[in-house]
Design a protein around this motif. Sequence first.
Motif: not given
Length: 138
Positions: A13-19, A33-37
């Motif tokens: 799940a983590v890999d999916y959301f990172l992708g 939100s872009q900076a958080h990301l």
Amino acid sequence: MNDQPVDEKAKEAVDYFLGQSKKYWLRLANRQSQAHLAVALLRFGDTATPADIMKSIKERSVSDEELGMFWRDTELSWWWYRAPIETQAMMIEAFAEVMKDDQAVEDCKVWLLKQKQTRTGRRPKQRQMPCTPCSCAA
């Protein structure tokens, strides 16, 4: 993230959301939100995408000798991700951690200090902060 590895049950799940984050970061509606990301992706080991995000954020900025670095997209809103002071603080953190851009950090701090000088007391958090030490002493 080296000191706290992702649990094997959550890794997929983590890999999916990172992708998804790497693919769709341009669709995020706000800079905070872009900076958080950018900071999160960097902490997960990606260096290219966070650099691209911060480069994009910097390209949209306005720099002024007196006012420092700021963005014209700020608007008054009740939404936490539109709060200009908190967003600027996130910009400082992201430029420092992701880009290691000391000049951008200092320029962002100038804007933040100008806001402190000109807007003290307008927002509830600004009114509350000076009162907090007083209420503890009572």
